[in-house]
Design a protein around this motif. Structure first.
Motif, mmCIF file in Angstrom:
data_model
loop_
_atom_site.group_PDB
_atom_site.id
_atom_site.type_symbol
_atom_site.label_atom_id
_atom_site.label_comp_id
_atom_site.label_asym_id
_atom_site.label_seq_id
_atom_site.Cartn_x
_atom_site.Cartn_y
_atom_site.Cartn_z
ATOM 1 N N PHE A 184 -4.611 5.753 0.252
ATOM 2 C CA PHE A 184 -3.397 5.044 0.655
ATOM 3 C C PHE A 184 -2.912 4.081 -0.424
ATOM 4 C CE2 PHE A 184 -3.501 6.409 5.119
ATOM 5 C CZ PHE A 184 -2.130 6.593 5.287
ATOM 6 N N LYS A 189 2.007 3.525 -3.621
ATOM 7 C CA LYS A 189 2.703 3.368 -4.910
ATOM 8 C C LYS A 189 3.771 4.447 -5.041
ATOM 9 C CE LYS A 189 -1.141 1.190 -7.435
ATOM 10 N NZ LYS A 189 -2.131 0.992 -6.395
ATOM 11 N N ARG A 191 5.171 6.108 -2.530
ATOM 12 C CA ARG A 191 6.211 5.922 -1.509
ATOM 13 C C ARG A 191 7.175 4.795 -1.890
ATOM 14 N NH1 ARG A 191 3.478 5.332 4.219
ATOM 15 N NH2 ARG A 191 5.543 5.789 5.042
ATOM 16 N N LEU B 25 -7.058 3.782 10.695
ATOM 17 C CA LEU B 25 -6.777 3.433 9.301
ATOM 18 C C LEU B 25 -5.546 4.179 8.796
ATOM 19 C CD1 LEU B 25 -10.350 3.373 7.679
ATOM 20 C CD2 LEU B 25 -8.832 1.414 8.028
ATOM 21 N N ILE B 26 -5.454 5.459 9.145
ATOM 22 C CA ILE B 26 -4.323 6.268 8.687
ATOM 23 C C ILE B 26 -3.020 5.788 9.342
ATOM 24 C CG2 ILE B 26 -3.310 8.592 8.790
ATOM 25 C CD1 ILE B 26 -6.243 9.644 8.460
ATOM 26 N N GLY B 29 -1.998 2.499 7.869
ATOM 27 C CA GLY B 29 -1.629 2.713 6.476
ATOM 28 C C GLY B 29 -0.267 3.378 6.357
ATOM 29 N N TRP B 30 -0.063 4.434 7.105
ATOM 30 C CA TRP B 30 1.190 5.187 7.002
ATOM 31 C C TRP B 30 2.388 4.347 7.440
ATOM 32 C CZ3 TRP B 30 2.377 9.220 4.293
ATOM 33 C CH2 TRP B 30 3.614 9.833 4.506
ATOM 34 N N LYS B 32 2.507 1.099 7.408
ATOM 35 C CA LYS B 32 2.533 -0.161 6.636
ATOM 36 C C LYS B 32 2.494 -1.389 7.544
ATOM 37 C CE LYS B 32 5.626 2.122 3.385
ATOM 38 N NZ LYS B 32 6.990 2.142 2.902
ATOM 39 N N GLU B 34 0.828 -4.659 8.894
ATOM 40 C CA GLU B 34 -0.114 -5.639 8.344
ATOM 41 C C GLU B 34 -0.657 -6.536 9.447
ATOM 42 O OE1 GLU B 34 -0.980 -5.322 5.336
ATOM 43 O OE2 GLU B 34 0.663 -4.301 4.319
ATOM 44 N N HIS B 35 -1.800 -6.203 9.963
ATOM 45 C CA HIS B 35 -2.517 -7.046 10.930
ATOM 46 C C HIS B 35 -3.969 -7.067 10.491
ATOM 47 C CE1 HIS B 35 0.644 -7.777 13.737
ATOM 48 N NE2 HIS B 35 0.833 -6.513 14.018
ATOM 49 N N TRP B 36 -4.320 -8.011 9.611
ATOM 50 C CA TRP B 36 -5.677 -8.034 9.054
ATOM 51 C C TRP B 36 -6.707 -7.901 10.162
ATOM 52 C CZ3 TRP B 36 -10.526 -9.696 8.904
ATOM 53 C CH2 TRP B 36 -11.231 -9.623 7.712
ATOM 54 N N PHE B 38 -6.352 -4.665 9.568
ATOM 55 C CA PHE B 38 -5.545 -3.460 9.372
ATOM 56 C C PHE B 38 -4.422 -3.788 8.393
ATOM 57 C CE2 PHE B 38 -7.276 -3.294 13.678
ATOM 58 C CZ PHE B 38 -8.026 -2.138 13.578
ATOM 59 N N THR B 39 -4.145 -2.860 7.524
ATOM 60 C CA THR B 39 -3.135 -3.141 6.499
ATOM 61 C C THR B 39 -2.526 -1.836 6.008
ATOM 62 O OG1 THR B 39 -2.899 -3.861 4.190
ATOM 63 C CG2 THR B 39 -5.108 -3.374 4.917
ATOM 64 N N GLY B 40 -1.407 -1.964 5.340
ATOM 65 C CA GLY B 40 -0.743 -0.785 4.790
ATOM 66 C C GLY B 40 -1.218 -0.441 3.389
ATOM 67 N N TRP B 41 -2.137 -1.221 2.842
ATOM 68 C CA TRP B 41 -2.718 -0.958 1.517
ATOM 69 C C TRP B 41 -1.649 -0.863 0.436
ATOM 70 C CZ3 TRP B 41 -7.566 -2.032 2.122
ATOM 71 C CH2 TRP B 41 -8.179 -1.756 3.337
ATOM 72 N N ARG B 42 -0.663 -1.772 0.519
ATOM 73 C CA ARG B 42 0.375 -1.799 -0.525
ATOM 74 C C ARG B 42 -0.073 -2.753 -1.618
ATOM 75 N NH1 ARG B 42 5.384 -3.285 3.021
ATOM 76 N NH2 ARG B 42 3.739 -4.329 4.172
ATOM 77 N N LEU B 43 -0.907 -2.234 -2.492
ATOM 78 C CA LEU B 43 -1.437 -3.065 -3.573
ATOM 79 C C LEU B 43 -0.656 -2.785 -4.856
ATOM 80 C CD1 LEU B 43 -3.971 -2.651 -1.517
ATOM 81 C CD2 LEU B 43 -5.280 -3.509 -3.437
ATOM 82 N N SER B 45 2.320 -1.992 -5.433
ATOM 83 C CA SER B 45 2.975 -0.690 -5.342
ATOM 84 C C SER B 45 4.422 -0.710 -5.847
ATOM 85 C CB SER B 45 2.929 -0.172 -3.898
ATOM 86 O OG SER B 45 3.461 -1.126 -3.027
#
Lengths: 321, 162
Positions: A184, A189, A191, B25-26, B29-30, B32, B34-36, B38-43, B45
């Motif tokens: 993800f 990145k 997306r 998780l999916i 993630g999909w 996006k 954000e509830h720590w 749980f997260t969208g993993w936008r690092l 990006s």
């Protein structure tokens, strides 16, 4: 005389494909490997707990405390003594896992209880760090990847190398969760920015900026040199993206796992030194989960045994635990 | 079939847990969300450019001089406060005031004089000139005055950077 009934080839194929998919998540692993993964996770959690400045979180003004969803029941950052108490509980649980957990009579309940306490304590501390106004990702991979092992049997023995499903599913589920997370980070990145994340000046400027808000990084001069030499920034970005998006390959192909361990360290050490982003918890987690520790220990022991025999000394003895 | 082989099965609860964990998780993630934790993993990006802007707090001392608030010189509890400043435009006046009061309190706790906190929008540009990184400010705009001490006159027309 009639021929014995034979299952249609397609049904057999379906069963074997189903079994193959089932094994990806729930297949067997050696109890020794489970023991090694749990032990190394506990070491990592304990070290992180001791070295990170969690007690300094105490005393945060109320306006700066934005509780993470997992600790939304808190009105304010807990006092210092609570944070220290949780740290002591985590380290104590890790020590109990190693010391009391060796006793055959107590092995099961102590190991399960101690691992669960250590995980919960670490989860709590990580949640506090994530309660300062922005999602804090650094500890999250370890939090999620170490979770399935909370439910692992506590009776694994180092001397037992026979792969079994009841020990294997927690490790395989942890690897799958880690793969989803890495994948993800790459997908987002694509997306958000598309291939422009690679084929633009994105990495050039990331290297030039350095840390968030532009502070210098440990290898700032190297980063600036890389930024100024196309196509090195694009190659750097491409490697990162390919590494992240392709990470789920480790679920399907065991042979690629060592390569991903090496790539994880290269990637994350690169981001520490060049971009000033310390995500070393991530490659540490990758290493713990993807390496087959009993096989490595056996190989090293065999090599040492051969060396000792060649020199005429007696080989080392490993007590079974 | 020996006893070990008979016992060697994944518990149903384990299977359910594994599937729920991965699907959760999916899903987060999909979408996006954000509830720590749980997260969208936008690092990192979003594509970076050679300019970037942020809100920066400054303290005003008794002489009216402007001093940039250095969060690295404040207790660790303040280290992520810059991220709260990035949400200032979305905050209500009361929320902004609360964050400013906290920053002012932190500065006073370090023995520094604070008459008010001023928040500026600043934009910077980075360039590479002859192999050297050059960072310069290309924009600064006063946005808010907050955490004002009793008797503080309000933001002056021109402030001197201290």
């Amino acid at each position: 005389m009639s021929a014995p009934p034979v299952a249609p080839a397609s049904a057999t194929d379906r069963r074997s494909v189903g079994r193959w998919f089932d094994d990806l998540l729930f297949g067997p692993e050696a109890p020794a490997r489970l023991l090694a993964v749990q032990a190394l996770f506990l070491v990592l959690i304990a070290v992180r707990t001791v070295l990170s400045p969690y007690p300094k979180l105490a005393g945060a003004p109320e306006a700066l405390f934005k509780p993470a969803w997992a600790v939304s029941w808190l009105d304010a950052m807990p006092p210092r003594w609570v944070i220290v108490l949780v740290q002591v509980a985590i380290v104590g649980a890790a020590v109990a896992w190693f010391v009391i957990g060796r006793h055959p009579q107590w092995r099961g309940p102590v190991r399960r209880g101690a691992y669960a306490i250590a995980w919960l304590g670490f989860f709590f501390l990580a949640a506090l760090r994530g309660s300062r106004g922005k999602i804090f990702h650094i500890e999250l991979l370890l939090v999620w990847a170490s979770l399935p092992l909370v439910f692992a049997p506590g009776d694994a023995r180092w001397s037992d190398r026979r792969p079994q499903r009841r020990y294997g599913w927690t490790i395989r589920t942890a690897i799958a969760a880690m793969s989803v997370i890495y994948c993800f980070t790459g997908l987002q990145k694509l997306r958000a920015s598309g291939l422009g994340w690679v084929f633009s000046d994105n990495m050039k400027w990331a290297l030039a900026w350095g840390r968030v808000r532009g502070e210098a990084t440990p290898l700032q001069d190297v980063a600036v040199w890389l930024a100024a030499h196309r196509p090195l920034p694009e190659i750097f970005a491409l490697c990162i993206l390919v590494f992240e998006v392709s990470f789920p390959l480790v679920v399907f192909f065991r042979r690629v796992r060592p390569a991903f361990v090496v790539a994880a360290w290269l990637f994350h050490m690169g981001t520490v030194l060049l971009l000033g982003l310390d995500y070393t918890m991530w490659p540490a987690t990758v290493t713990i989960l993807l390496l087959d520790w009993p096989a490595i220990v056996d190989r090293v022991s065999g090599w040492r045994g051969r060396t000792v025999q060649a020199t005429g000394a007696s080989p080392p003895v490993h007590p079974a635990t | 079939m020996d006893d070990t082989t008979r016992r060697d099965r994944v518990p149903v609860a384990g299977r359910v847990f594994a599937i729920v964990l991965l699907v959760t998780l999916i899903w987060f993630g999909w979408n996006k969300v954000e509830h720590w934790p749980f997260t969208g993993w936008r690092l990192y990006s979003n594509v970076k450019g050679n300019t970037a802007g942020s809100f920066f707090p400054f303290r005003i001392d008794a002489d009216g001089a402007l001093h940039r608030v250095d969060f690295t010189e404040m207790p660790d509890a303040y280290s992520r406060a810059p991220y709260l400043l990035e949400k200032f435009e979305r905050y209500s006046d009361a929320q902004r005031e609360a964050v400013c009061d906290a920053i002012a309190e932190g500065e006073r706790g370090e023995g520094r004089d604070v008459e008010a906190i001023h928040v500026y929008w600043e934009r910077y540009r980075v360039r590479i000139i002859e192999g050297e990184r050059v960072k310069d400010r290309i924009e600064r705009e006063f946005r808010w005055s907050c955490a004002e001490a009793p008797g503080y006159d309000g933001p002056p027309d021109a402030v001197v950077e201290g």
